[in-house]
Write an enzyme that holds these catalytic residues in place. Structure first.
Site, PDB file in Angstrom:
ATOM      1  N   ASN A  10     -44.484 -32.236 -24.728  1.00 49.98           N
ATOM      2  CA  ASN A  10     -44.514 -33.116 -23.561  1.00 49.98           C
ATOM      3  C   ASN A  10     -45.789 -33.953 -23.470  1.00 49.98           C
ATOM      4  O   ASN A  10     -45.802 -34.963 -22.777  1.00 49.98           O
ATOM      5  CB  ASN A  10     -44.260 -32.320 -22.280  1.00 49.98           C
ATOM      6  CG  ASN A  10     -42.771 -32.015 -22.141  1.00 49.98           C
ATOM      7  OD1 ASN A  10     -41.941 -32.779 -22.630  1.00 49.98           O
ATOM      8  ND2 ASN A  10     -42.435 -30.906 -21.503  1.00 49.98           N
ATOM      9  N   SER A  33     -42.427 -26.834 -18.547  1.00 48.18           N
ATOM     10  CA  SER A  33     -42.590 -27.913 -19.517  1.00 48.18           C
ATOM     11  C   SER A  33     -44.035 -28.388 -19.577  1.00 48.18           C
ATOM     12  O   SER A  33     -44.370 -29.203 -20.418  1.00 48.18           O
ATOM     13  CB  SER A  33     -41.656 -29.078 -19.205  1.00 48.18           C
ATOM     14  OG  SER A  33     -41.492 -29.249 -17.842  1.00 48.18           O
ATOM     15  N   GLU A  80     -41.116 -23.966 -28.344  1.00 44.51           N
ATOM     16  CA  GLU A  80     -42.585 -23.870 -28.400  1.00 44.51           C
ATOM     17  C   GLU A  80     -42.974 -22.524 -27.791  1.00 44.51           C
ATOM     18  O   GLU A  80     -42.507 -22.186 -26.697  1.00 44.51           O
ATOM     19  CB  GLU A  80     -43.238 -24.988 -27.580  1.00 44.51           C
ATOM     20  CG  GLU A  80     -43.330 -26.300 -28.317  1.00 44.51           C
ATOM     21  CD  GLU A  80     -43.944 -27.402 -27.444  1.00 44.51           C
ATOM     22  OE1 GLU A  80     -44.928 -28.008 -27.879  1.00 44.51           O
ATOM     23  OE2 GLU A  80     -43.418 -27.667 -26.349  1.00 44.51           O
TER      24      GLU A  80
HETATM   25  N1  3HC Z   1     -23.297 -28.405 -25.692  1.00 46.08           N
HETATM   26  C1  3HC Z   1     -22.455 -28.478 -26.733  1.00 46.08           C
HETATM   27  N2  3HC Z   1     -22.194 -29.612 -27.400  1.00 46.08           N
HETATM   28  C2  3HC Z   1     -22.802 -30.733 -26.988  1.00 46.08           C
HETATM   29  C3  3HC Z   1     -23.698 -30.734 -25.891  1.00 46.08           C
HETATM   30  C4  3HC Z   1     -23.939 -29.507 -25.231  1.00 46.08           C
HETATM   31  N3  3HC Z   1     -24.780 -29.404 -24.182  1.00 46.08           N
HETATM   32  N4  3HC Z   1     -24.159 -31.998 -25.722  1.00 46.08           N
HETATM   33  C5  3HC Z   1     -23.589 -32.754 -26.669  1.00 46.08           C
HETATM   34  N5  3HC Z   1     -22.770 -32.007 -27.428  1.00 46.08           N
HETATM   35  C6  3HC Z   1     -21.961 -32.427 -28.567  1.00 46.08           C
HETATM   36  C7  3HC Z   1     -20.962 -33.512 -28.180  1.00 46.08           C
HETATM   37  O1  3HC Z   1     -19.768 -32.942 -27.731  1.00 46.08           O
HETATM   38  C8  3HC Z   1     -20.752 -34.246 -29.487  1.00 46.08           C
HETATM   39  O2  3HC Z   1     -19.815 -33.551 -30.283  1.00 46.08           O
HETATM   40  P1  3HC Z   1     -18.789 -34.346 -31.241  1.00 46.08           P
HETATM   41  O3  3HC Z   1     -19.671 -34.986 -32.281  1.00 46.08           O
HETATM   42  O4  3HC Z   1     -17.906 -33.290 -31.777  1.00 46.08           O
HETATM   43  O5  3HC Z   1     -18.128 -35.323 -30.342  1.00 46.08           O
HETATM   44  C9  3HC Z   1     -22.114 -34.130 -30.175  1.00 46.08           C
HETATM   45  O6  3HC Z   1     -22.833 -33.050 -29.523  1.00 46.08           O
HETATM   46  C10 3HC Z   1     -22.913 -35.400 -30.048  1.00 46.08           C
HETATM   47  O7  3HC Z   1     -23.020 -35.734 -28.653  1.00 46.08           O
HETATM   48  P2  3HC Z   1     -22.756 -37.186 -28.060  1.00 46.08           P
HETATM   49  O8  3HC Z   1     -21.678 -37.860 -28.843  1.00 46.08           O
HETATM   50  O9  3HC Z   1     -22.542 -37.038 -26.581  1.00 46.08           O
HETATM   51  O10 3HC Z   1     -24.082 -38.008 -28.142  1.00 46.08           O
HETATM   52  P3  3HC Z   1     -25.199 -38.065 -29.263  1.00 46.08           P
HETATM   53  O11 3HC Z   1     -24.643 -38.287 -30.626  1.00 46.08           O
HETATM   54  O12 3HC Z   1     -26.207 -39.040 -28.762  1.00 46.08           O
HETATM   55  O13 3HC Z   1     -25.891 -36.642 -29.262  1.00 46.08           O
HETATM   56  C11 3HC Z   1     -27.743 -35.492 -28.352  1.00 46.08           C
HETATM   57  C12 3HC Z   1     -26.385 -36.092 -28.089  1.00 46.08           C
HETATM   58  C13 3HC Z   1     -27.653 -34.339 -29.340  1.00 46.08           C
HETATM   59  C14 3HC Z   1     -28.261 -34.969 -27.018  1.00 46.08           C
HETATM   60  C15 3HC Z   1     -28.680 -36.591 -28.986  1.00 46.08           C
HETATM   61  O14 3HC Z   1     -28.578 -37.790 -28.265  1.00 46.08           O
HETATM   62  C16 3HC Z   1     -30.136 -36.192 -29.022  1.00 46.08           C
HETATM   63  O15 3HC Z   1     -30.553 -35.468 -29.883  1.00 46.08           O
HETATM   64  N6  3HC Z   1     -30.943 -36.720 -28.064  1.00 46.08           N
HETATM   65  C17 3HC Z   1     -32.337 -36.365 -27.911  1.00 46.08           C
HETATM   66  C18 3HC Z   1     -32.427 -35.168 -27.011  1.00 46.08           C
HETATM   67  C19 3HC Z   1     -33.864 -34.757 -26.760  1.00 46.08           C
HETATM   68  O16 3HC Z   1     -34.799 -35.436 -27.116  1.00 46.08           O
HETATM   69  N7  3HC Z   1     -34.073 -33.595 -26.100  1.00 46.08           N
HETATM   70  C20 3HC Z   1     -35.367 -33.129 -25.732  1.00 46.08           C
HETATM   71  C21 3HC Z   1     -35.722 -33.624 -24.366  1.00 46.08           C
HETATM   72  S1  3HC Z   1     -37.351 -33.132 -23.843  1.00 46.08           S
HETATM   73  C22 3HC Z   1     -37.142 -31.582 -23.233  1.00 46.08           C
HETATM   74  O17 3HC Z   1     -36.065 -31.076 -23.111  1.00 46.08           O
HETATM   75  C23 3HC Z   1     -38.388 -30.856 -22.838  1.00 46.08           C
HETATM   76  C24 3HC Z   1     -38.513 -30.738 -21.352  1.00 46.08           C
HETATM   77  O18 3HC Z   1     -39.627 -29.920 -21.056  1.00 46.08           O
HETATM   78  C25 3HC Z   1     -38.682 -32.056 -20.649  1.00 46.08           C
END
Ligand code: 3HC
Length: 371
Positions: free
Chosen positions: A177, A105, A138
């Site tokens: 990041n 990352s 990326e």
């Molecule tokens: N696999 C499959 N389905 C998943 C899942 C997974 N891992 N995680 C969540 N889902 C599904 C849920 O089951 C839910 O389905 P439904 O609508 O049928 O019930 C749907 O996705 C939505 O999930 P939630 O209801 O639990 O919660 P949210 O509406 O908040 O969505 C999220 C979750 C998509 C993770 C959303 O909150 C989001 O986009 N968050 C931001 C995530 C982000 O910024 N990621 C990047 C982080 S930085 C990084 O990774 C880089 C590293 O180097 C640090």
């Protein structure tokens, strides 16, 4: 991240060998992949059954299974020596013509490539959590990476259903990041300076900027150990620091966020995320919260690493932001962004010195999306 990437590759029909250090970890990975595939199947996102997709994934605690792979992706913790050790092993086992990618990352790719006998075939391929849902990859060439390796990786990202953004120059923390770090730093500074509470910071993020998660909530989701590591790597390699200890203290207390069931917030059980409850009101203005991140965006543009449009693609597809951060800056007013930067800079925080690009844009009345 490793099991999420394996899952994405298998969903795209590729045969996968998943290697880790213990069967405990691999069995947990299997449970998480199966659970995720079931959710995707129930929502009609995937057509093949979870069982048939899982049958493409072979798990092992030995590198031997990697001896016939076309492409390897490493996803171990952000410790350079550990990454180098893994790359030495992969370099010995993986066929000489195959590419070795790192899902680091923040660590510069050249630092990892130098330990192998195929520097031109080593590349950064950075996925986002959770990999099955987040559309961005990326692609980061090092100073040694060949064009052929870049093209293959861009193509592979597309085959995995992702949108690749290629950096022109490698920079610690990449685009994603570096911007994320600046949001974390300002969030942390706000709280430690007593300007807002954790919940207010997150309320501004979710309710005023319409981000899917608050900044502390997202940090919990990513893992506070990962946050502290990426902060350290980026700052040690030259980015200005903002003195702030909230994240470090959580890690010292072994409260790592969603993965341990407790971080800044408490979750139903370790590994189980549920949306945190936040107040509707907050003292924190959105332009203040994003000001340092926008300044970082300007720095990335100034150094010709990416343009404003690419920064925004990263934030929209990698973090599910409804709008890109530079687009947000346009609509909140670049003058407001700069005034916040100047105000915090005058409090003694050197990292907030406004970038010349922003100062010039304010004096000429320009906007990123008209520039
Ligand atoms: N696999 C499959 N389905 C998943 C899942 C997974 N891992 N995680 C969540 N889902 C599904 C849920 O089951 C839910 O389905 P439904 O609508 O049928 O019930 C749907 O996705 C939505 O999930 P939630 O209801 O639990 O919660 P949210 O509406 O908040 O969505 C999220 C979750 C998509 C993770 C959303 O909150 C989001 O986009 N968050 C931001 C995530 C982000 O910024 N990621 C990047 C982080 S930085 C990084 O990774 C880089 C590293 O180097 C640090």
């Amino acid at each position: 991240m490793g099991h999420g990437i394996a899952e994405v590759a298998a969903i795209s029909g590729m045969e996968v060998k998943l290697i880790d250090v213990s069967w405990d970890i691999l069995n947990r990975a299997k449970e998480r992949m199966t659970d995720s595939l079931k959710r995707l199947y129930e929502r009609g996102v995937i057509k093949d059954s979870p069982d048939s997709i899982m049958s493409l994934i072979e798990m092992s605690v030995s590198y031997d299974v990697a001896k016939s792979v076309d492409f390897a992706i490493e996803a171990v913790p952000e410790i350079l020596d550990l990454k180098r050790k893994v790359f030495n092993e992969l370099d010995k086992v993986v066929p000489k013509e195959s590419i070795l990618a790192t899902n680091t990352s923040s660590i510069p790719i050249s630092d990892v490539a130098e330990t192998t006998s195929r520097k031109q075939k080593v590349i950064g391929m950075h996925f986002f959590n959770p990999p099955p849902l987040m559309k961005l990859v990326e692609v980061i060439p090092s100073k040694y990476t060949s064009e052929e390796t870049v093209d293959f990786t861009v193509d592979l990202s597309k085959k995995m259903g992702k949108t690749p953004v290629r950096l022109r120059v490698e920079v610690p923390g990449f685009v994603s990041n570096r911007i994320f770090l600046r949001l974390l730093q300002e969030a942390c500074r706000e709280v430690e300076a007593g300007e807002a509470t954790i919940e207010e910071v997150d309320s501004t993020a979710r309710n005023k900027l319409n981000l899917p998660m608050g900044i502390f909530e997202l940090a919990d989701y990513v893992g506070l150990d990962v946050v502290v590591d990426l902060w350290k790597v980026i700052v040690e390699r030259g980015a200005s620091d903002v003195k702030c200890s909230s994240f470090k203290r959580k890690v010292e207390a072994k409260e790592l966020g969603v993965k341990t069931g407790k971080g800044f917030y408490t979750y139903p059980s370790p590994g189980k995320y549920s949306k945190v409850k936040l107040p509707q009101e907050s003292r924190l203005k959105p332009e203040r919260l994003i000001s340092l991140a926008v300044n970082e965006g300007a720095w990335l543009i100034e150094n010709d690493i990416v343009n404003a449009h690419e920064i925004d693609t990263v934030m929209k597809l990698g973090f599910n932001f409804p709008k890109g951060i530079m687009e947000m800056a346009d609509s909140l007013g670049l003058e407001n962004i700069v005034n916040n930067l100047k105000g915090i800079y005058n409090l003694g925080y050197k990292a907030y010195e406004p970038n010349p690009i922003l100062l010039n844009m304010v004096s000429s009345g320009a906007k990123f999306y008209k520039a």
